[in-house]
Design a protein around this motif. Structure first.
Motif, PDB file in Angstrom:
ATOM      1  N   TYR A 226       0.847  -1.188   0.000  1.00 47.30           N
ATOM      2  CA  TYR A 226       0.000   0.000   0.000  1.00 47.30           C
ATOM      3  C   TYR A 226       0.882   1.238   0.000  1.00 47.30           C
ATOM      4  CZ  TYR A 226      -3.823   3.162   1.283  1.00 47.30           C
ATOM      5  OH  TYR A 226      -4.753   4.174   1.297  1.00 47.30           O
ATOM      6  N   ALA A 227       0.358   2.331  -0.532  1.00 45.96           N
ATOM      7  CA  ALA A 227       1.039   3.624  -0.497  1.00 45.96           C
ATOM      8  C   ALA A 227      -0.036   4.689  -0.586  1.00 45.96           C
ATOM      9  CB  ALA A 227       2.016   3.763  -1.659  1.00 45.96           C
ATOM     10  N   ALA A 228       0.226   5.867  -0.018  1.00 47.97           N
ATOM     11  CA  ALA A 228      -0.784   6.929  -0.049  1.00 47.97           C
ATOM     12  C   ALA A 228      -0.132   8.288   0.154  1.00 47.97           C
ATOM     13  CB  ALA A 228      -1.837   6.705   1.038  1.00 47.97           C
ATOM     14  N   ILE A 229      -0.839   9.333  -0.274  1.00 43.52           N
ATOM     15  CA  ILE A 229      -0.416  10.712  -0.052  1.00 43.52           C
ATOM     16  C   ILE A 229      -1.051  11.178   1.257  1.00 43.52           C
ATOM     17  CG2 ILE A 229      -0.437  13.056  -0.991  1.00 43.52           C
ATOM     18  CD1 ILE A 229      -0.927  11.857  -3.760  1.00 43.52           C
ATOM     19  N   SER A 230      -0.315  11.941   2.069  1.00 43.14           N
ATOM     20  CA  SER A 230      -0.901  12.471   3.302  1.00 43.14           C
ATOM     21  C   SER A 230      -1.914  13.548   2.949  1.00 43.14           C
ATOM     22  CB  SER A 230       0.199  13.054   4.186  1.00 43.14           C
ATOM     23  OG  SER A 230       0.786  14.171   3.543  1.00 43.14           O
ATOM     24  N   PRO A 231      -2.956  13.739   3.790  1.00 43.82           N
ATOM     25  CA  PRO A 231      -3.960  14.778   3.494  1.00 43.82           C
ATOM     26  C   PRO A 231      -3.354  16.180   3.378  1.00 43.82           C
ATOM     27  CG  PRO A 231      -4.760  13.308   5.193  1.00 43.82           C
ATOM     28  CD  PRO A 231      -3.327  12.932   4.955  1.00 43.82           C
ATOM     29  N   CYS A 232      -2.226  16.442   4.049  1.00 44.20           N
ATOM     30  CA  CYS A 232      -1.591  17.762   3.944  1.00 44.20           C
ATOM     31  C   CYS A 232      -0.798  17.900   2.638  1.00 44.20           C
ATOM     32  CB  CYS A 232      -0.667  17.985   5.132  1.00 44.20           C
ATOM     33  SG  CYS A 232       0.719  16.821   5.182  1.00 44.20           S
ATOM     34  N   SER A 233      -0.700  16.817   1.866  1.00 40.86           N
ATOM     35  CA  SER A 233      -0.022  16.804   0.560  1.00 40.86           C
ATOM     36  C   SER A 233       1.502  16.864   0.629  1.00 40.86           C
ATOM     37  CB  SER A 233      -0.481  17.962  -0.343  1.00 40.86           C
ATOM     38  OG  SER A 233      -1.826  17.822  -0.662  1.00 40.86           O
ATOM     39  N   ARG A 234       2.053  16.951   1.838  1.00 36.64           N
ATOM     40  CA  ARG A 234       3.503  17.071   1.935  1.00 36.64           C
ATOM     41  C   ARG A 234       4.185  15.719   1.736  1.00 36.64           C
ATOM     42  NH1 ARG A 234       5.891  19.403   7.456  1.00 36.64           N
ATOM     43  NH2 ARG A 234       7.991  18.831   6.802  1.00 36.64           N
ATOM     44  N   PHE A 235       3.515  14.660   2.189  1.00 34.22           N
ATOM     45  CA  PHE A 235       4.175  13.362   2.272  1.00 34.22           C
ATOM     46  C   PHE A 235       3.547  12.286   1.398  1.00 34.22           C
ATOM     47  CE2 PHE A 235       4.592  15.326   6.562  1.00 34.22           C
ATOM     48  CZ  PHE A 235       5.958  15.551   6.520  1.00 34.22           C
ATOM     49  N   VAL A 236       4.403  11.315   1.056  1.00 33.42           N
ATOM     50  CA  VAL A 236       3.944  10.069   0.451  1.00 33.42           C
ATOM     51  C   VAL A 236       4.480   8.961   1.347  1.00 33.42           C
ATOM     52  CG1 VAL A 236       4.384   8.485  -1.461  1.00 33.42           C
ATOM     53  CG2 VAL A 236       3.720  10.835  -1.932  1.00 33.42           C
ATOM     54  N   ALA A 237       3.643   8.008   1.695  1.00 29.50           N
ATOM     55  CA  ALA A 237       4.083   6.926   2.583  1.00 29.50           C
ATOM     56  C   ALA A 237       3.804   5.582   1.945  1.00 29.50           C
ATOM     57  CB  ALA A 237       3.362   7.042   3.922  1.00 29.50           C
ATOM     58  N   SER A 238       4.548   4.560   2.391  1.00 24.37           N
ATOM     59  CA  SER A 238       4.368   3.231   1.807  1.00 24.37           C
ATOM     60  C   SER A 238       4.632   2.147   2.838  1.00 24.37           C
ATOM     61  CB  SER A 238       5.319   3.044   0.624  1.00 24.37           C
ATOM     62  OG  SER A 238       6.654   3.003   1.086  1.00 24.37           O
ATOM     63  N   CYS A 239       4.044   0.973   2.601  1.00 24.50           N
ATOM     64  CA  CYS A 239       4.332  -0.190   3.440  1.00 24.50           C
ATOM     65  C   CYS A 239       4.374  -1.420   2.560  1.00 24.50           C
ATOM     66  CB  CYS A 239       3.292  -0.353   4.541  1.00 24.50           C
ATOM     67  SG  CYS A 239       1.646  -0.746   3.925  1.00 24.50           S
ATOM     68  N   GLY A 240       4.860  -2.523   3.117  1.00 25.23           N
ATOM     69  CA  GLY A 240       4.981  -3.737   2.332  1.00 25.23           C
ATOM     70  C   GLY A 240       5.567  -4.875   3.138  1.00 25.23           C
ATOM     71  N   PHE A 241       6.455  -5.611   2.507  1.00 26.39           N
ATOM     72  CA  PHE A 241       6.982  -6.836   3.109  1.00 26.39           C
ATOM     73  C   PHE A 241       7.862  -6.565   4.329  1.00 26.39           C
ATOM     74  CE2 PHE A 241       9.839 -10.530   3.193  1.00 26.39           C
ATOM     75  CZ  PHE A 241       8.880 -11.537   3.262  1.00 26.39           C
ATOM     76  N   THR A 242       8.477  -5.389   4.404  1.00 29.96           N
ATOM     77  CA  THR A 242       9.346  -5.062   5.543  1.00 29.96           C
ATOM     78  C   THR A 242       8.495  -4.542   6.711  1.00 29.96           C
ATOM     79  OG1 THR A 242       9.690  -2.867   4.594  1.00 29.96           O
ATOM     80  CG2 THR A 242      11.337  -4.528   4.082  1.00 29.96           C
ATOM     81  N   PRO A 243       9.004  -4.580   7.961  1.00 30.43           N
ATOM     82  CA  PRO A 243       8.155  -4.245   9.111  1.00 30.43           C
ATOM     83  C   PRO A 243       8.016  -2.750   9.406  1.00 30.43           C
ATOM     84  CG  PRO A 243      10.256  -5.125   9.852  1.00 30.43           C
ATOM     85  CD  PRO A 243      10.300  -5.150   8.372  1.00 30.43           C
ATOM     86  N   ASP A 244       8.292  -1.887   8.448  1.00 32.79           N
ATOM     87  CA  ASP A 244       8.205  -0.444   8.692  1.00 32.79           C
ATOM     88  C   ASP A 244       7.242   0.238   7.724  1.00 32.79           C
ATOM     89  OD1 ASP A 244       9.647  -0.998   6.457  1.00 32.79           O
ATOM     90  OD2 ASP A 244      11.310   0.355   6.865  1.00 32.79           O
ATOM     91  N   VAL A 245       6.856   1.456   8.064  1.00 32.74           N
ATOM     92  CA  VAL A 245       6.153   2.328   7.119  1.00 32.74           C
ATOM     93  C   VAL A 245       7.138   3.438   6.798  1.00 32.74           C
ATOM     94  CG1 VAL A 245       4.200   3.898   6.756  1.00 32.74           C
ATOM     95  CG2 VAL A 245       3.887   1.817   8.125  1.00 32.74           C
ATOM     96  N   LYS A 246       7.376   3.684   5.508  1.00 34.57           N
ATOM     97  CA  LYS A 246       8.351   4.711   5.128  1.00 34.57           C
ATOM     98  C   LYS A 246       7.615   5.949   4.631  1.00 34.57           C
ATOM     99  CE  LYS A 246      12.156   1.635   4.044  1.00 34.57           C
ATOM    100  NZ  LYS A 246      12.306   0.462   3.176  1.00 34.57           N
ATOM    101  N   VAL A 247       8.145   7.098   5.007  1.00 31.73           N
ATOM    102  CA  VAL A 247       7.494   8.359   4.633  1.00 31.73           C
ATOM    103  C   VAL A 247       8.497   9.272   3.929  1.00 31.73           C
ATOM    104  CG1 VAL A 247       6.153  10.327   5.475  1.00 31.73           C
ATOM    105  CG2 VAL A 247       5.975   8.123   6.645  1.00 31.73           C
ATOM    106  N   TRP A 248       8.088   9.798   2.798  1.00 34.62           N
ATOM    107  CA  TRP A 248       8.906  10.730   2.014  1.00 34.62           C
ATOM    108  C   TRP A 248       8.232  12.090   1.954  1.00 34.62           C
ATOM    109  CZ3 TRP A 248       8.552   5.617   0.907  1.00 34.62           C
ATOM    110  CH2 TRP A 248       9.735   4.915   0.637  1.00 34.62           C
ATOM    111  N   GLU A 249       9.048  13.135   1.802  1.00 33.61           N
ATOM    112  CA  GLU A 249       8.458  14.446   1.527  1.00 33.61           C
ATOM    113  C   GLU A 249       8.631  14.767   0.050  1.00 33.61           C
ATOM    114  OE1 GLU A 249       9.626  17.752   4.002  1.00 33.61           O
ATOM    115  OE2 GLU A 249       8.373  19.140   2.854  1.00 33.61           O
TER     116      GLU A 249
END
Ligand SMILES: *[C@@H]1O[C@H](CO)[C@@H](O)[C@H](O)[C@H]1NC(C)=O
Ligand SMILES: *[C@@H]1O[C@H](CO)[C@@H](O)[C@H](O)[C@H]1NC(C)=O
Ligand SMILES: *[C@@H]1O[C@H](CO)[C@@H](O)[C@H](O)[C@H]1NC(C)=O
Ligand SMILES: *[C@@H]1O[C@H](CO)[C@@H](O)[C@H](O)[C@H]1NC(C)=O
Ligand SMILES: *[C@@H]1O[C@H](CO)[C@@H](O)[C@H](O)[C@H]1NC(C)=O
Length: 446
Positions: free
Chosen positions: A234-257
């Motif tokens: 899964y991946a999604a844009i934050s409602p504030c539009s600043r960030f994109v986040a993703s998750c998957g096979f690894t145990p973390d959620v990663k967030v980019w600006e």
């Protein structure tokens, strides 16, 4: 001997032919009436008012009869908190999106249509929807543009993104028009999600390999992100539009600006922060509407609520507010939705939904076998009063009673501290409204 009978035979076959025509027309008119653009046969006029007659069956009619579709069984579901069921799609609904002005819900299904529902009808008896056709394909994901003048879809067969303009008509309805060019085909694995930033500055698409693409609205790729999740779920844009986040096979959620310059020009995508604490793959995550909270659910059998209101540039890390148990997550894929105010977490596995309060992590409601198929999407409306789910051909809407209870608790606490009469009145009003809502739903227990 044979000659005298000829006219008679001819007459008979003519009659049979006519009967067959009449029967064909009856089939076309009566049984296919619900189908769009099907019964355009010229024979139709001759058969006005003729009911389908079984005695007229002949071999010639067989092909026509096969067109008659068995109406698939509608899954039945009732619950005291069920607010409405939206039924117009003739195929499984795969995705829903509420417009940011709160007026509409878009749904897409494998029946080659996107439907736009008016949210103000939700608690009425009738639920009107407007239909957009997806020619020669069907949409598996749909998202409104922030100004609600367009929506984007992901095409199942085309494997790319198409933009539909929503042109307002004088009668208040819309005409939907696909823009002439679809986006170029760039993804090499099945898509997991798409999104448009609320600022209107970029579009995100993510596939089940490790790719996220950031596009401008014209369909040019601005940036390619490699998530290093092995596989994205899964991946999604934050409602504030600043960030994109993703998750998957690894145990973390990663967030980019996703960074833009002062003039709105795209600059770069940079790593912002991570949610670390799960011990297995992360199925899904969600943001609260102010982007200050996130929730995640993992194969480790837990869900977590995070405070993400941090200044990552000053090396601040998000911190964990709560962990709750959700055993189903360890064996089957799950989805979650976070209410706009982050007070309620909805978790879906298979065709069931469970609602938790995030203050104490307690389960407050469970809805079993909500859909005839696995739940494909789950979302709160923008007020947080309703939760929508889809999976089969219907959208089901639930009253968010845990949300009302959270308001009651919050107002009671604030009232104790209220320092003047005007504040007290405002809080009391909100408290009374929430209590009334619960009372009307027969849910005024703790
Ligand atoms: C749902 O209810 C309708 C009418 O009550 C019934 O005809 C139908 O068989 C039911 N469907 C299922 C899947 O139980
Ligand atoms: C869609 O719905 C039908 C029944 O209406 C079902 O047989 C089918 O498995 C569903 N799923 C997909 C992916 O088509
Ligand atoms: C995982 O990623 C690989 C490519 O890295 C892709 O071929 C595969 O289809 C993905 N798996 C799933 C389940 O989508
Ligand atoms: C978030 O949703 C709440 C309703 O639950 C609303 O009052 C608030 O204004 C919303 N905030 C933002 C940033 O959209
Ligand atoms: C009442 O108190 C609130 C804070 O609790 C404050 O923001 C507000 O200005 C006060 N109003 C009046 C009329 O004093």
């Amino acid at each position: 001997m044979e000659l005298p009978q000829m006219p008679e035979l001819m007459g008979l076959s003519l009659l049979l032919g006519l009967l067959a025509l009449v029967a064909t027309a009856a089939v076309a008119r009566g049984w296919l009436r619900a189908e769009e653009e099907t019964s355009g046969r010229s024979a139709g006029q001759k058969a006005n008012g003729c009911p389908p007659d079984k005695s007229l069956k002949s071999k010639k009619q067989k092909p026509q009869q096969r067109i008659r579709k068995e109406k698939p069984q509608q899954h039945n579901f009732t619950h005291r908190l069920l607010a409405a069921a939206l039924k117009s799609h003739s195929g499984n609904i795969t995705c829903m999106d509420f417009s940011s002005n709160g007026k509409y819900l878009a749904t897409c299904a494998d029946d080659r249509t996107v439907r736009i529902w008016s949210t103000k009808d939700f608690l009425q008896r009738e639920h009107r929807s407007m239909r957009a056709n997806v020619d020669l394909d069907h949409a598996i994901l749909v998202r409104f543009s922030p100004d609600c003048r367009a929506f984007i879809v992901w095409l199942a067969n085309g494997d790319t993104l198409r933009v539909f303009k929503m042109i307002k008509r004088d009668d208040g309805g819309y005409t939907f028009m696909a823009t002439p060019e679809d986006f170029p085909k760039k993804h090499k694995a099945p898509i997991v999600n798409i999104g448009i930033a609320d600022t209107g500055k970029f579009i995100m698409t993510a596939s089940s390999d490790t790719t996220i693409l950031i596009w401008n609205l014209k369909g040019q790729v601005l940036s390619t992100i490699n998530t290093n999740h092995m596989n994205n779920t899964y991946a999604a844009i934050s409602p504030c539009s600043r960030f994109v986040a993703s998750c998957g096979f690894t145990p973390d959620v990663k967030v980019w600006e996703v960074c833009f310059g002062k003039k709105g020009d795209f600059q770069e995508v940079v790593r912002a922060f991570e949610l670390k604490g799960h011990s297995a793959a992360v199925h899904f995550f969600a943001f609260s509407n102010d982007s200050r909270r996130m929730a995640s659910v993992s194969k480790d059998g837990t869900w977590k609520l995070w405070d993400t209101d941090v200044e990552y540039k000053k090396q601040q890390d998000p911190y964990l507010l709560r962990t709750g148990h959700f055993e189903e997550a360890s064996t089957v894929p799950c989805r979650l939705a976070l209410s706009p105010d982050a007070q309620v977490l909805a978790l879906a596995s298979g065709s069931s939904i469970h609602l938790y309060n995030t203050r104490r992590g307690e389960k407050e409601e469970s809805f079993e076998q909500v859909h005839g198929e696995c739940i494909s999407d789950l979302s709160f409306d923008i007020t947080g009063r309703l939760l929508a789910s889809c999976g089969d051909r219907a959208v089901r809407l639930f009253h968010n009673t845990p949300g009302y209870r959270a308001v009651v608790e919050e107002m009671q606490a604030l009232l104790k501290r209220a320092s003047n009469e005007s504040t007290r009145q405002r809080l009391q009003q909100q408290l009374t409204q929430a209590q009334e809502a619960l009372k009307n739903l027969g849910a005024l227990k703790k």
